[in-house]
Design a protein around this motif. Structure first.
Motif, short mmCIF file in Angstrom:
data_model
loop_
_atom_site.label_atom_id
_atom_site.label_comp_id
_atom_site.label_asym_id
_atom_site.label_seq_id
_atom_site.Cartn_x
_atom_site.Cartn_y
_atom_site.Cartn_z
N PHE A 89 161.83 94.46 37.71
CA PHE A 89 161.55 93.01 37.92
C PHE A 89 162.07 92.63 39.21
CE2 PHE A 89 162.81 88.65 37.76
CZ PHE A 89 161.45 87.99 37.64
N THR A 93 159.47 92.13 42.71
CA THR A 93 159.23 90.37 42.76
C THR A 93 160.02 90.18 44.33
OG1 THR A 93 161.09 89.66 41.61
CG2 THR A 93 158.84 89.54 40.58
N ARG A 95 163.06 90.00 44.86
CA ARG A 95 164.29 89.20 44.69
C ARG A 95 165.53 89.99 45.29
NH1 ARG A 95 161.22 86.93 40.76
NH2 ARG A 95 161.64 84.64 40.56
N ALA A 105 168.46 84.36 44.14
CA ALA A 105 167.51 85.09 44.97
C ALA A 105 166.06 84.47 44.77
CB ALA A 105 167.54 86.42 44.31
N CYS A 163 161.92 73.95 31.38
CA CYS A 163 162.27 74.53 32.82
C CYS A 163 160.80 74.44 33.64
CB CYS A 163 162.96 75.71 32.95
SG CYS A 163 164.64 75.67 31.93
N HIS A 164 159.97 75.16 33.08
CA HIS A 164 158.75 75.62 34.17
C HIS A 164 157.67 74.80 34.00
CE1 HIS A 164 160.14 79.73 35.09
NE2 HIS A 164 160.49 79.85 33.94
N ALA A 179 163.43 76.61 38.61
CA ALA A 179 162.35 77.49 37.72
C ALA A 179 161.18 77.68 38.61
CB ALA A 179 162.34 76.88 36.54
N PRO A 180 160.88 78.85 39.11
CA PRO A 180 159.40 78.91 39.82
C PRO A 180 158.25 78.75 39.12
CG PRO A 180 160.27 81.09 39.80
CD PRO A 180 161.30 80.04 38.95
N SER A 181 157.14 78.31 39.87
CA SER A 181 155.95 78.32 39.43
C SER A 181 155.69 79.77 38.79
CB SER A 181 154.95 77.81 40.47
OG SER A 181 153.52 78.24 40.17
N PRO A 198 166.21 86.56 34.34
CA PRO A 198 166.82 86.49 35.53
C PRO A 198 167.66 85.21 36.01
CG PRO A 198 164.55 86.02 35.76
CD PRO A 198 164.88 86.52 34.15
N GLY A 199 168.62 85.25 36.71
CA GLY A 199 169.25 84.09 37.05
C GLY A 199 169.89 83.02 35.91
N MET A 201 167.58 81.92 33.79
CA MET A 201 166.74 81.97 32.68
C MET A 201 167.22 82.74 31.52
SD MET A 201 162.99 83.08 32.68
CE MET A 201 162.14 84.08 31.25
N PHE A 204 164.82 86.12 26.25
CA PHE A 204 164.18 86.12 24.93
C PHE A 204 163.69 87.40 24.33
CE2 PHE A 204 163.33 82.27 27.66
CZ PHE A 204 163.24 81.21 26.60
N MET A 217 151.21 84.33 25.02
CA MET A 217 151.77 83.60 26.25
C MET A 217 151.18 83.51 27.49
SD MET A 217 155.68 83.32 24.68
CE MET A 217 156.38 82.01 25.77
C1 HEC Z 1 166.52 77.33 31.22
C2 HEC Z 1 165.33 77.51 32.18
C3 HEC Z 1 164.49 78.42 32.11
C4 HEC Z 1 163.76 78.67 30.87
C5 HEC Z 1 163.81 77.69 29.43
C6 HEC Z 1 162.70 79.62 30.91
N1 HEC Z 1 162.80 80.06 32.36
FE1 HEC Z 1 161.84 81.39 33.58
N2 HEC Z 1 162.92 81.03 34.89
C7 HEC Z 1 164.05 80.30 35.02
C8 HEC Z 1 164.52 80.20 36.53
C9 HEC Z 1 165.62 79.74 37.12
C10 HEC Z 1 163.73 81.39 36.96
C11 HEC Z 1 164.27 81.94 38.63
C12 HEC Z 1 165.39 83.08 38.16
C13 HEC Z 1 165.82 83.81 39.60
O1 HEC Z 1 164.82 83.68 40.70
O2 HEC Z 1 166.65 84.39 39.55
C14 HEC Z 1 162.93 81.87 36.22
C15 HEC Z 1 162.01 82.88 36.41
C16 HEC Z 1 160.96 83.28 35.53
C17 HEC Z 1 159.82 84.12 36.19
C18 HEC Z 1 159.64 84.79 37.39
C19 HEC Z 1 158.69 84.07 37.90
C20 HEC Z 1 158.71 84.82 39.58
O3 HEC Z 1 158.00 83.83 40.41
O4 HEC Z 1 158.97 85.93 39.68
C21 HEC Z 1 158.96 84.25 34.97
C22 HEC Z 1 157.72 84.98 34.57
C23 HEC Z 1 159.42 83.19 33.85
N3 HEC Z 1 160.60 82.69 34.61
C24 HEC Z 1 158.83 82.81 32.78
C25 HEC Z 1 159.63 82.22 31.75
C26 HEC Z 1 158.99 82.09 30.38
C27 HEC Z 1 157.70 82.55 29.99
C28 HEC Z 1 159.48 81.33 29.60
C29 HEC Z 1 159.77 81.13 28.18
C30 HEC Z 1 159.48 82.05 27.38
C31 HEC Z 1 160.69 81.09 30.53
N4 HEC Z 1 160.60 81.66 31.70
C32 HEC Z 1 161.67 80.21 30.02
C33 HEC Z 1 164.36 79.19 34.09
C34 HEC Z 1 163.85 79.09 32.92
#
Ligand code: HEC
Ligand code: HEC
Length: 268
Positions: A89, A93, A95, A105, A163-164, A179-181, A198-199, A201, A204, A217
Protein backbone atom coordinates in the motif's frame (compact mmCIF):
# COMPACT_ATOMS: atom_id res chain seq x y z
CA UNK A 1 26.43 -27.34 -42.99
CA UNK A 2 26.77 -26.89 -46.74
CA UNK A 3 23.29 -25.45 -46.59
CA UNK A 4 24.44 -22.64 -44.26
CA UNK A 5 27.66 -21.92 -46.08
CA UNK A 6 26.13 -21.85 -49.53
CA UNK A 7 25.44 -18.47 -51.03
CA UNK A 8 22.22 -19.83 -52.47
CA UNK A 9 20.44 -20.30 -49.14
CA UNK A 10 17.05 -18.75 -48.77
CA UNK A 11 16.82 -15.26 -47.23
CA UNK A 12 14.63 -16.56 -44.45
CA UNK A 13 16.99 -19.36 -43.45
CA UNK A 14 18.80 -17.48 -40.69
CA UNK A 15 15.71 -16.11 -38.89
CA UNK A 16 14.03 -19.51 -39.25
CA UNK A 17 17.01 -21.27 -37.69
CA UNK A 18 17.00 -18.76 -34.86
CA UNK A 19 13.29 -19.33 -34.25
CA UNK A 20 13.78 -23.08 -34.37
CA UNK A 21 16.58 -22.99 -31.80
CA UNK A 22 14.58 -20.67 -29.54
CA UNK A 23 11.69 -23.10 -29.77
CA UNK A 24 13.97 -26.01 -28.91
CA UNK A 25 15.44 -24.20 -25.90
CA UNK A 26 11.93 -23.35 -24.74
CA UNK A 27 10.76 -26.93 -25.12
CA UNK A 28 13.75 -28.32 -23.23
CA UNK A 29 13.23 -25.71 -20.50
CA UNK A 30 9.55 -26.63 -20.18
CA UNK A 31 10.49 -30.31 -19.89
CA UNK A 32 13.14 -29.72 -17.27
CA UNK A 33 11.50 -27.13 -14.98
CA UNK A 34 8.50 -29.04 -13.51
CA UNK A 35 10.82 -31.60 -11.99
CA UNK A 36 12.74 -28.93 -10.07
CA UNK A 37 9.93 -26.45 -9.38
CA UNK A 38 9.47 -26.98 -5.63
CA UNK A 39 13.09 -26.30 -4.79
CA UNK A 40 13.15 -23.59 -7.45
CA UNK A 41 10.26 -21.88 -5.64
CA UNK A 42 12.18 -21.84 -2.39
CA UNK A 43 15.18 -20.38 -4.19
CA UNK A 44 12.92 -17.78 -5.89
CA UNK A 45 11.47 -16.74 -2.51
CA UNK A 46 14.91 -16.41 -0.99
CA UNK A 47 16.05 -14.39 -4.01
CA UNK A 48 13.00 -12.11 -3.77
CA UNK A 49 13.63 -11.48 -0.07
CA UNK A 50 17.33 -10.83 -0.70
CA UNK A 51 16.49 -8.40 -3.50
CA UNK A 52 13.98 -6.70 -1.18
CA UNK A 53 16.58 -6.39 1.57
CA UNK A 54 18.92 -4.61 -0.86
CA UNK A 55 16.20 -2.25 -2.07
CA UNK A 56 15.26 -1.58 1.53
CA UNK A 57 18.85 -0.76 2.49
CA UNK A 58 19.14 1.88 -0.24
CA UNK A 59 15.62 3.37 -0.15
CA UNK A 60 14.16 2.91 3.29
CA UNK A 61 16.85 2.16 5.90
CA UNK A 62 17.86 5.82 6.35
CA UNK A 63 14.55 6.35 8.14
CA UNK A 64 13.38 2.88 9.19
CA UNK A 65 16.79 1.44 10.15
CA UNK A 66 18.81 -1.30 8.43
CA UNK A 67 16.65 -4.06 9.93
CA UNK A 68 13.36 -2.13 9.69
CA UNK A 69 13.46 -1.68 13.46
CA UNK A 70 12.40 1.99 13.15
CA UNK A 71 14.38 5.14 13.99
CA UNK A 72 12.85 7.40 16.61
CA UNK A 73 14.79 10.48 15.49
CA UNK A 74 13.21 10.15 12.01
CA UNK A 75 9.77 9.46 13.46
CA UNK A 76 9.77 6.33 11.30
CA UNK A 77 7.98 3.31 12.80
CA UNK A 78 9.23 -0.25 13.32
CA UNK A 79 8.07 -2.29 10.30
CA UNK A 80 8.75 -5.82 11.52
CA UNK A 81 5.06 -6.65 12.02
CA UNK A 82 3.29 -4.38 9.51
CA UNK A 83 3.09 -7.13 6.88
CA UNK A 84 3.38 -7.22 3.10
CA UNK A 85 0.04 -5.42 2.62
CA UNK A 86 1.29 -2.27 4.41
CA UNK A 87 4.43 -2.13 2.24
CA UNK A 88 2.45 -2.78 -0.94
CA UNK A 89 0.00 0.00 0.00
CA UNK A 90 2.60 2.56 1.09
CA UNK A 91 4.90 2.07 -1.91
CA UNK A 92 2.17 1.56 -4.54
CA UNK A 93 0.46 4.81 -3.51
CA UNK A 94 3.82 6.60 -3.60
CA UNK A 95 3.68 7.50 0.10
CA UNK A 96 6.95 5.65 0.70
CA UNK A 97 9.78 6.32 0.43
CA UNK A 98 8.83 9.59 2.09
CA UNK A 99 10.70 12.48 0.49
CA UNK A 100 10.74 14.91 3.42
CA UNK A 101 9.71 14.53 7.01
CA UNK A 102 6.14 15.89 6.86
CA UNK A 103 3.11 15.65 9.15
CA UNK A 104 1.69 13.05 6.77
CA UNK A 105 3.15 11.15 3.84
CA UNK A 106 1.27 12.42 0.77
CA UNK A 107 0.11 10.17 -2.07
CA UNK A 108 2.45 10.68 -5.03
CA UNK A 109 3.74 8.98 -8.18
CA UNK A 110 5.19 5.55 -7.39
CA UNK A 111 8.65 5.07 -8.92
CA UNK A 112 9.08 1.34 -8.20
CA UNK A 113 8.29 -1.54 -10.58
CA UNK A 114 5.84 -4.33 -9.67
CA UNK A 115 8.81 -6.66 -9.07
CA UNK A 116 10.51 -4.19 -6.77
CA UNK A 117 7.33 -3.66 -4.73
CA UNK A 118 6.91 -7.45 -4.47
CA UNK A 119 10.52 -7.78 -3.28
CA UNK A 120 10.21 -5.02 -0.66
CA UNK A 121 6.95 -6.54 0.58
CA UNK A 122 8.44 -10.06 0.72
CA UNK A 123 11.41 -8.77 2.71
CA UNK A 124 9.28 -6.98 5.31
CA UNK A 125 6.87 -9.95 5.50
CA UNK A 126 9.86 -12.22 6.24
CA UNK A 127 10.60 -10.20 9.41
CA UNK A 128 7.38 -10.95 11.29
CA UNK A 129 3.58 -11.07 11.07
CA UNK A 130 1.03 -8.75 9.49
CA UNK A 131 -1.52 -8.95 6.68
CA UNK A 132 -0.42 -10.44 3.35
CA UNK A 133 -1.10 -8.81 -0.02
CA UNK A 134 -4.74 -9.74 -0.79
CA UNK A 135 -5.97 -11.90 -3.67
CA UNK A 136 -8.34 -10.25 -6.08
CA UNK A 137 -11.14 -12.51 -4.74
CA UNK A 138 -10.85 -10.72 -1.38
CA UNK A 139 -11.72 -7.23 -2.64
CA UNK A 140 -13.30 -7.67 -6.09
CA UNK A 141 -16.76 -6.02 -5.91
CA UNK A 142 -18.13 -7.45 -9.18
CA UNK A 143 -20.45 -10.00 -7.53
CA UNK A 144 -22.05 -7.52 -5.09
CA UNK A 145 -25.85 -7.18 -5.52
CA UNK A 146 -27.84 -3.94 -5.38
CA UNK A 147 -28.75 -4.74 -1.75
CA UNK A 148 -25.07 -5.31 -1.08
CA UNK A 149 -24.26 -1.84 -2.42
CA UNK A 150 -26.84 -0.34 -0.06
CA UNK A 151 -25.34 -2.29 2.85
CA UNK A 152 -21.88 -1.07 1.75
CA UNK A 153 -23.19 2.50 1.94
CA UNK A 154 -24.41 1.91 5.51
CA UNK A 155 -21.06 0.44 6.52
CA UNK A 156 -19.20 3.29 4.89
CA UNK A 157 -21.30 5.94 6.64
CA UNK A 158 -20.87 4.21 10.00
CA UNK A 159 -17.13 3.56 9.82
CA UNK A 160 -15.50 5.95 7.37
CA UNK A 161 -17.57 9.05 6.66
CA UNK A 162 -16.54 10.84 9.88
CA UNK A 163 -13.14 11.38 8.27
CA UNK A 164 -13.61 10.77 4.53
CA UNK A 165 -17.08 12.42 4.06
CA UNK A 166 -20.17 10.34 3.24
CA UNK A 167 -19.33 10.24 -0.48
CA UNK A 168 -15.63 9.60 0.12
CA UNK A 169 -14.73 13.14 -0.97
CA UNK A 170 -12.20 13.46 1.85
CA UNK A 171 -11.86 15.99 4.64
CA UNK A 172 -9.52 17.88 6.94
CA UNK A 173 -8.44 16.44 10.28
CA UNK A 174 -6.83 18.21 13.28
CA UNK A 175 -3.08 19.09 13.22
CA UNK A 176 -2.98 19.77 9.50
CA UNK A 177 -3.70 16.16 8.55
CA UNK A 178 -6.09 15.13 5.81
CA UNK A 179 -8.28 12.12 5.13
CA UNK A 180 -7.82 11.97 1.36
CA UNK A 181 -10.54 11.70 -1.26
CA UNK A 182 -11.28 8.08 -2.12
CA UNK A 183 -12.32 8.89 -5.66
CA UNK A 184 -10.50 6.68 -8.14
CA UNK A 185 -8.69 4.70 -5.41
CA UNK A 186 -8.23 1.02 -6.40
CA UNK A 187 -10.28 -1.67 -4.67
CA UNK A 188 -7.03 -3.34 -3.61
CA UNK A 189 -5.77 -0.13 -2.00
CA UNK A 190 -9.06 0.27 -0.10
CA UNK A 191 -8.69 -3.26 1.28
CA UNK A 192 -5.06 -2.63 2.21
CA UNK A 193 -5.80 0.74 3.86
CA UNK A 194 -8.54 -0.84 5.99
CA UNK A 195 -6.37 -3.76 7.10
CA UNK A 196 -3.21 -1.73 7.79
CA UNK A 197 -4.50 1.68 8.98
CA UNK A 198 -2.08 4.16 7.37
CA UNK A 199 -1.15 7.28 9.35
CA UNK A 200 -4.05 8.49 11.52
CA UNK A 201 -6.51 5.98 10.10
CA UNK A 202 -7.57 3.16 12.43
CA UNK A 203 -7.14 -0.51 11.45
CA UNK A 204 -10.38 -2.28 10.45
CA UNK A 205 -9.56 -5.95 10.99
CA UNK A 206 -11.41 -8.82 9.28
CA UNK A 207 -12.96 -9.69 12.65
CA UNK A 208 -15.03 -6.50 12.60
CA UNK A 209 -15.41 -5.99 8.83
CA UNK A 210 -14.98 -9.28 6.87
CA UNK A 211 -13.83 -9.33 3.26
CA UNK A 212 -17.42 -9.63 1.92
CA UNK A 213 -18.27 -6.35 3.61
CA UNK A 214 -15.15 -4.69 2.22
CA UNK A 215 -16.37 -5.75 -1.25
CA UNK A 216 -19.75 -4.10 -0.54
CA UNK A 217 -18.08 -0.88 0.56
CA UNK A 218 -15.89 -0.89 -2.56
CA UNK A 219 -19.02 -1.41 -4.67
CA UNK A 220 -20.70 1.52 -2.89
CA UNK A 221 -17.70 3.79 -3.52
CA UNK A 222 -17.57 2.77 -7.18
CA UNK A 223 -21.25 3.63 -7.56
CA UNK A 224 -20.79 7.00 -5.84
CA UNK A 225 -17.81 7.75 -8.09
CA UNK A 226 -19.76 6.82 -11.20
CA UNK A 227 -22.58 9.23 -10.31
CA UNK A 228 -21.91 12.71 -11.68
CA UNK A 229 -21.38 15.17 -8.85
CA UNK A 230 -22.93 18.60 -8.55
CA UNK A 231 -20.76 21.70 -8.63
CA UNK A 232 -17.36 22.25 -10.13
CA UNK A 233 -15.90 18.81 -10.77
CA UNK A 234 -13.37 19.96 -13.39
CA UNK A 235 -14.48 17.22 -15.71
CA UNK A 236 -13.97 14.55 -13.05
CA UNK A 237 -10.32 14.31 -13.95
CA UNK A 238 -9.48 13.40 -10.37
CA UNK A 239 -7.35 14.81 -7.63
CA UNK A 240 -4.18 15.20 -9.68
CA UNK A 241 -5.81 17.39 -12.30
CA UNK A 242 -7.73 19.31 -9.67
CA UNK A 243 -4.55 19.79 -7.66
CA UNK A 244 -2.85 21.01 -10.80
CA UNK A 245 -5.54 23.58 -11.48
CA UNK A 246 -5.59 24.63 -7.83
CA UNK A 247 -1.85 25.13 -8.14
CA UNK A 248 -2.08 27.10 -11.37
CA UNK A 249 -4.95 29.25 -10.13
CA UNK A 250 -3.46 29.67 -6.65
CA UNK A 251 0.10 30.51 -7.67
CA UNK A 252 -1.21 32.43 -10.68
CA UNK A 253 -3.27 34.77 -8.54
CA UNK A 254 -0.38 35.19 -6.08
CA UNK A 255 1.90 36.18 -8.96
CA UNK A 256 -0.69 38.61 -10.30
CA UNK A 257 -1.15 40.07 -6.83
CA UNK A 258 2.61 40.42 -6.28
CA UNK A 259 2.99 42.11 -9.69
CA UNK A 260 0.14 44.45 -8.83
CA UNK A 261 1.80 45.42 -5.52
CA UNK A 262 5.16 45.88 -7.25
CA UNK A 263 3.72 48.18 -9.92
CA UNK A 264 1.86 50.22 -7.33
CA UNK A 265 4.76 50.33 -4.87
CA UNK A 266 6.83 53.26 -6.25
CA UNK A 267 3.76 55.44 -6.77
CA UNK A 268 2.43 54.91 -3.23
C1 HEC B 1 -10.02 8.73 11.93
C2 HEC B 1 -10.19 9.10 10.55
C3 HEC B 1 -10.34 8.00 9.50
C4 HEC B 1 -11.30 7.01 9.44
C5 HEC B 1 -12.42 6.72 10.42
C6 HEC B 1 -11.04 6.31 8.20
N1 HEC B 1 -9.95 6.84 7.56
FE1 HEC B 1 -9.22 6.25 5.78
N2 HEC B 1 -7.68 7.58 5.97
C7 HEC B 1 -7.55 8.49 7.00
C8 HEC B 1 -6.29 9.21 6.84
C9 HEC B 1 -5.74 10.29 7.75
C10 HEC B 1 -5.69 8.70 5.66
C11 HEC B 1 -4.35 9.11 5.07
C12 HEC B 1 -3.26 8.35 5.78
C13 HEC B 1 -1.87 8.64 5.26
O1 HEC B 1 -1.75 9.16 4.15
O2 HEC B 1 -0.91 8.32 5.95
C14 HEC B 1 -6.61 7.70 5.14
C15 HEC B 1 -6.38 6.99 3.96
C16 HEC B 1 -7.28 6.13 3.40
C17 HEC B 1 -7.11 5.48 2.12
C18 HEC B 1 -5.97 5.71 1.14
C19 HEC B 1 -6.41 6.70 0.07
C20 HEC B 1 -5.31 7.10 -0.89
O3 HEC B 1 -5.44 8.16 -1.51
O4 HEC B 1 -4.32 6.39 -1.03
C21 HEC B 1 -8.20 4.70 1.91
C22 HEC B 1 -8.48 3.84 0.71
C23 HEC B 1 -9.04 4.83 3.08
N3 HEC B 1 -8.46 5.71 3.96
C24 HEC B 1 -10.26 4.18 3.26
C25 HEC B 1 -11.00 4.21 4.44
C26 HEC B 1 -12.17 3.41 4.67
C27 HEC B 1 -12.79 2.46 3.65
C28 HEC B 1 -12.60 3.68 5.93
C29 HEC B 1 -13.74 3.07 6.69
C30 HEC B 1 -13.71 1.64 6.83
C31 HEC B 1 -11.68 4.69 6.48
N4 HEC B 1 -10.74 4.97 5.55
C32 HEC B 1 -11.81 5.23 7.75
C33 HEC B 1 -8.42 8.69 8.04
C34 HEC B 1 -9.50 7.87 8.32
C1 HEC C 1 12.27 10.17 5.00
C2 HEC C 1 12.01 9.05 5.89
C3 HEC C 1 11.38 7.77 5.33
C4 HEC C 1 11.79 6.98 4.28
C5 HEC C 1 12.96 7.21 3.35
C6 HEC C 1 10.87 5.87 4.23
N1 HEC C 1 9.94 5.97 5.20
FE1 HEC C 1 8.40 4.67 5.58
N2 HEC C 1 7.69 5.91 7.03
C7 HEC C 1 8.28 7.09 7.45
C8 HEC C 1 7.45 7.73 8.47
C9 HEC C 1 7.75 9.03 9.17
C10 HEC C 1 6.31 6.90 8.62
C11 HEC C 1 5.10 7.13 9.53
C12 HEC C 1 4.25 8.25 9.01
C13 HEC C 1 3.06 7.84 8.23
O1 HEC C 1 2.68 6.67 8.27
O2 HEC C 1 2.49 8.70 7.53
C14 HEC C 1 6.49 5.76 7.71
C15 HEC C 1 5.59 4.71 7.57
C16 HEC C 1 5.81 3.58 6.78
C17 HEC C 1 4.92 2.44 6.72
C18 HEC C 1 3.61 2.29 7.44
C19 HEC C 1 3.80 1.50 8.69
C20 HEC C 1 2.49 1.11 9.29
O3 HEC C 1 2.43 1.07 10.52
O4 HEC C 1 1.53 0.83 8.55
C21 HEC C 1 5.49 1.54 5.86
C22 HEC C 1 4.94 0.18 5.46
C23 HEC C 1 6.72 2.12 5.37
N3 HEC C 1 6.88 3.36 5.96
C24 HEC C 1 7.56 1.52 4.45
C25 HEC C 1 8.64 2.18 3.86
C26 HEC C 1 9.40 1.61 2.77
C27 HEC C 1 9.18 0.23 2.17
C28 HEC C 1 10.34 2.54 2.44
C29 HEC C 1 11.37 2.46 1.32
C30 HEC C 1 10.86 2.16 -0.01
C31 HEC C 1 10.18 3.69 3.32
N4 HEC C 1 9.13 3.42 4.15
C32 HEC C 1 10.97 4.82 3.30
C33 HEC C 1 9.49 7.60 7.00
C34 HEC C 1 10.20 7.12 5.91
Amino acid sequence: MRFLASGRRHKAARPLLLLLSLFLVGAVYALVTPATSSSAEGVADAQLIAAGKNLFATNCASCHGLNAEGLAQQGAPNLTNVGAAAVDFQVRTGRMPMANPLVQAPRKENTFTEDEIAALAAYVASLGDGPAIPDESQYDPSSVSAEGVARGGDLFRTNCSACHNFKGAGGALPDGRVAPSLQGVDAKEIWEAMRTGPGQMPVFASGSIPDEDVQKMVAYLEQVNATPSAGLSLGGLGPVAEGFWAWVAGIGSLVLFATWIATRGPRA
